[in-house]
Design a protein around this motif. Sequence first.
Motif, PDB file in Angstrom:
ATOM      1  N   ARG A   1      39.004  52.945  21.627  1.00 24.33           N
ATOM      2  CA  ARG A   1      39.925  53.813  22.374  1.00 24.33           C
ATOM      3  C   ARG A   1      39.893  53.486  23.867  1.00 24.33           C
ATOM      4  NH1 ARG A   1      38.033  56.872  18.225  1.00 24.33           N
ATOM      5  NH2 ARG A   1      39.596  57.977  16.959  1.00 24.33           N
ATOM      6  N   GLU A   2      38.731  53.132  24.372  1.00 19.51           N
ATOM      7  CA  GLU A   2      38.609  52.861  25.799  1.00 19.51           C
ATOM      8  C   GLU A   2      39.248  51.534  26.216  1.00 19.51           C
ATOM      9  OE1 GLU A   2      36.174  53.684  23.640  1.00 19.51           O
ATOM     10  OE2 GLU A   2      34.306  52.590  24.094  1.00 19.51           O
ATOM     11  N   ASP A   3      39.742  50.777  25.250  1.00 15.87           N
ATOM     12  CA  ASP A   3      40.498  49.564  25.585  1.00 15.87           C
ATOM     13  C   ASP A   3      41.964  49.871  25.881  1.00 15.87           C
ATOM     14  OD1 ASP A   3      38.649  47.885  22.996  1.00 15.87           O
ATOM     15  OD2 ASP A   3      38.323  47.728  25.169  1.00 15.87           O
ATOM     16  N   THR A   4      42.358  51.125  25.684  1.00 16.61           N
ATOM     17  CA  THR A   4      43.736  51.518  25.962  1.00 16.61           C
ATOM     18  C   THR A   4      44.059  51.289  27.434  1.00 16.61           C
ATOM     19  OG1 THR A   4      43.815  53.148  24.186  1.00 16.61           O
ATOM     20  CG2 THR A   4      45.337  53.462  26.036  1.00 16.61           C
ATOM     21  N   ALA A   5      45.102  50.509  27.684  1.00 20.69           N
ATOM     22  CA  ALA A   5      45.471  50.142  29.055  1.00 20.69           C
ATOM     23  C   ALA A   5      46.728  49.282  29.021  1.00 20.69           C
ATOM     24  CB  ALA A   5      44.349  49.354  29.726  1.00 20.69           C
ATOM     25  N   VAL A   6      47.288  49.073  30.181  1.00 20.18           N
ATOM     26  CA  VAL A   6      48.294  48.029  30.334  1.00 20.18           C
ATOM     27  C   VAL A   6      47.550  46.749  30.702  1.00 20.18           C
ATOM     28  CG1 VAL A   6      50.329  47.240  31.573  1.00 20.18           C
ATOM     29  CG2 VAL A   6      50.024  49.689  31.088  1.00 20.18           C
ATOM     30  N   TYR A   7      47.844  45.699  29.966  1.00 23.07           N
ATOM     31  CA  TYR A   7      47.171  44.417  30.170  1.00 23.07           C
ATOM     32  C   TYR A   7      48.112  43.451  30.884  1.00 23.07           C
ATOM     33  CZ  TYR A   7      43.247  45.813  27.266  1.00 23.07           C
ATOM     34  OH  TYR A   7      42.125  46.449  26.768  1.00 23.07           O
ATOM     35  N   TYR A   8      47.572  42.825  31.913  1.00 24.03           N
ATOM     36  CA  TYR A   8      48.344  41.912  32.738  1.00 24.03           C
ATOM     37  C   TYR A   8      47.726  40.518  32.718  1.00 24.03           C
ATOM     38  CZ  TYR A   8      50.080  46.252  34.857  1.00 24.03           C
ATOM     39  OH  TYR A   8      50.633  47.492  35.072  1.00 24.03           O
ATOM     40  N   CYS A   9      48.567  39.550  32.643  1.00 21.69           N
ATOM     41  CA  CYS A   9      48.193  38.165  32.846  1.00 21.69           C
ATOM     42  C   CYS A   9      48.227  37.908  34.357  1.00 21.69           C
ATOM     43  CB  CYS A   9      49.230  37.302  32.114  1.00 21.69           C
ATOM     44  SG  CYS A   9      49.168  35.546  32.400  1.00 21.69           S
ATOM     45  N   ALA A  10      47.225  37.226  34.893  1.00 27.43           N
ATOM     46  CA  ALA A  10      47.135  37.038  36.340  1.00 27.43           C
ATOM     47  C   ALA A  10      46.816  35.594  36.691  1.00 27.43           C
ATOM     48  CB  ALA A  10      46.068  37.955  36.913  1.00 27.43           C
ATOM     49  N   LEU A  11      47.425  35.134  37.761  1.00 28.40           N
ATOM     50  CA  LEU A  11      47.197  33.770  38.235  1.00 28.40           C
ATOM     51  C   LEU A  11      45.951  33.773  39.109  1.00 28.40           C
ATOM     52  CD1 LEU A  11      50.025  31.484  39.622  1.00 28.40           C
ATOM     53  CD2 LEU A  11      47.650  31.276  40.318  1.00 28.40           C
ATOM     54  N   GLY A  12      44.927  33.062  38.671  1.00 25.25           N
ATOM     55  CA  GLY A  12      43.659  33.029  39.393  1.00 25.25           C
ATOM     56  C   GLY A  12      42.508  33.309  38.446  1.00 25.25           C
ATOM     57  N   GLY A  13      41.311  32.919  38.837  1.00 26.70           N
ATOM     58  CA  GLY A  13      40.181  33.048  37.937  1.00 26.70           C
ATOM     59  C   GLY A  13      38.982  33.777  38.482  1.00 26.70           C
ATOM     60  N   THR A  14      39.187  34.551  39.533  1.00 24.14           N
ATOM     61  CA  THR A  14      38.078  35.337  40.084  1.00 24.14           C
ATOM     62  C   THR A  14      38.509  36.783  40.275  1.00 24.14           C
ATOM     63  OG1 THR A  14      38.659  35.057  42.419  1.00 24.14           O
ATOM     64  CG2 THR A  14      37.379  33.292  41.390  1.00 24.14           C
ATOM     65  N   ARG A  15      37.578  37.628  40.688  1.00 23.30           N
ATOM     66  CA  ARG A  15      37.881  39.044  40.912  1.00 23.30           C
ATOM     67  C   ARG A  15      38.969  39.227  41.970  1.00 23.30           C
ATOM     68  NH1 ARG A  15      34.700  43.024  39.355  1.00 23.30           N
ATOM     69  NH2 ARG A  15      33.013  41.549  39.040  1.00 23.30           N
ATOM     70  N   ALA A  16      39.198  38.209  42.772  1.00 25.02           N
ATOM     71  CA  ALA A  16      40.242  38.295  43.801  1.00 25.02           C
ATOM     72  C   ALA A  16      41.631  38.524  43.217  1.00 25.02           C
ATOM     73  CB  ALA A  16      40.237  37.021  44.643  1.00 25.02           C
ATOM     74  N   VAL A  17      41.815  38.277  41.927  1.00 22.34           N
ATOM     75  CA  VAL A  17      43.137  38.539  41.324  1.00 22.34           C
ATOM     76  C   VAL A  17      43.508  40.011  41.432  1.00 22.34           C
ATOM     77  CG1 VAL A  17      43.003  36.585  39.742  1.00 22.34           C
ATOM     78  CG2 VAL A  17      42.249  38.845  38.970  1.00 22.34           C
ATOM     79  N   LEU A  18      42.509  40.875  41.553  1.00 19.70           N
ATOM     80  CA  LEU A  18      42.784  42.312  41.683  1.00 19.70           C
ATOM     81  C   LEU A  18      43.538  42.615  42.973  1.00 19.70           C
ATOM     82  CD1 LEU A  18      39.422  43.852  40.402  1.00 19.70           C
ATOM     83  CD2 LEU A  18      41.545  43.463  39.136  1.00 19.70           C
ATOM     84  N   SER A  19      43.461  41.719  43.939  1.00 22.40           N
ATOM     85  CA  SER A  19      44.128  41.938  45.231  1.00 22.40           C
ATOM     86  C   SER A  19      45.491  41.255  45.317  1.00 22.40           C
ATOM     87  CB  SER A  19      43.234  41.399  46.359  1.00 22.40           C
ATOM     88  OG  SER A  19      41.991  42.064  46.365  1.00 22.40           O
ATOM     89  N   THR A  20      45.890  40.609  44.211  1.00 21.09           N
ATOM     90  CA  THR A  20      47.153  39.867  44.238  1.00 21.09           C
ATOM     91  C   THR A  20      48.056  40.278  43.086  1.00 21.09           C
ATOM     92  OG1 THR A  20      46.126  38.042  43.019  1.00 21.09           O
ATOM     93  CG2 THR A  20      46.177  37.878  45.427  1.00 21.09           C
ATOM     94  N   PRO A  21      48.449  41.555  43.008  1.00 17.55           N
ATOM     95  CA  PRO A  21      49.316  42.014  41.911  1.00 17.55           C
ATOM     96  C   PRO A  21      50.668  41.340  41.886  1.00 17.55           C
ATOM     97  CG  PRO A  21      49.102  43.695  43.596  1.00 17.55           C
ATOM     98  CD  PRO A  21      48.094  42.636  43.918  1.00 17.55           C
ATOM     99  N   HIS A  22      51.057  40.715  42.979  1.00 19.39           N
ATOM    100  CA  HIS A  22      52.327  39.986  42.983  1.00 19.39           C
ATOM    101  C   HIS A  22      52.248  38.729  42.140  1.00 19.39           C
ATOM    102  CE1 HIS A  22      49.849  38.990  46.459  1.00 19.39           C
ATOM    103  NE2 HIS A  22      50.353  37.779  46.459  1.00 19.39           N
ATOM    104  N   TYR A  23      51.040  38.344  41.739  1.00 22.58           N
ATOM    105  CA  TYR A  23      50.841  37.213  40.836  1.00 22.58           C
ATOM    106  C   TYR A  23      50.363  37.680  39.462  1.00 22.58           C
ATOM    107  CZ  TYR A  23      51.551  33.909  44.648  1.00 22.58           C
ATOM    108  OH  TYR A  23      52.100  33.177  45.671  1.00 22.58           O
ATOM    109  N   TRP A  24      50.796  38.873  39.073  1.00 21.16           N
ATOM    110  CA  TRP A  24      50.593  39.378  37.718  1.00 21.16           C
ATOM    111  C   TRP A  24      51.941  39.406  37.008  1.00 21.16           C
ATOM    112  CZ3 TRP A  24      47.512  44.607  38.422  1.00 21.16           C
ATOM    113  CH2 TRP A  24      46.354  44.369  39.166  1.00 21.16           C
ATOM    114  N   GLY A  25      51.887  39.471  35.684  1.00 24.25           N
ATOM    115  CA  GLY A  25      53.100  39.708  34.931  1.00 24.25           C
ATOM    116  C   GLY A  25      53.487  41.170  34.961  1.00 24.25           C
ATOM    117  N   GLN A  26      54.442  41.519  34.087  1.00 22.64           N
ATOM    118  CA  GLN A  26      54.917  42.905  34.058  1.00 22.64           C
ATOM    119  C   GLN A  26      54.026  43.798  33.214  1.00 22.64           C
ATOM    120  OE1 GLN A  26      55.984  40.653  31.972  1.00 22.64           O
ATOM    121  NE2 GLN A  26      55.983  41.762  30.010  1.00 22.64           N
TER     122      GLN A  26
END
Length: 121
Positions: free
Chosen positions: A88-113
Amino acid sequence: EVQLVESGGGLVQPGSSLRLSCATSGFTFGTYDMSWVRQAPGKGPEWVSAINIGGGPTYYVDSVRGRFTISRDNAKNTLTLQMNSLKREDTAVYYCALGGTRAVLSTPHYWGQGTQVTVSS
C-alpha cells in the motif's frame, strides 16, 4: 525537446506486480543516467531508483530494494521499472527522470508527466 512518457500504472492489490515503462525522445538516451521518482499523496517526491548509462550499477531506496528492478533498453530509448510484491505504501505517482542522482529531485522539468500506481485491496 526532451520528452519522457510513462505508462503502465494502475490499480492493483497488495502483493501484485506492475511494470512501468518510460518512452523517451529529444535527447541521446544512451548517454544519460536515468531515474524513477515517486510522489505519494501529501508527501514530497522520493528518489526511488537509478541506473547508469550502461545498465549498471543501479540504486534503490531501501523501501523497494529486492522488490523493484530498474532496467533500460538503449536501442529502444526506454526505461523500465518492474515492481513486484507491491505494498500500500508504494501508492504514488511515478515519474521517469533524466539523471542518475538525488539531484533529479530538483529538476522536475526533466520528469515525465507521471503514471499513477495505486495499491489497495
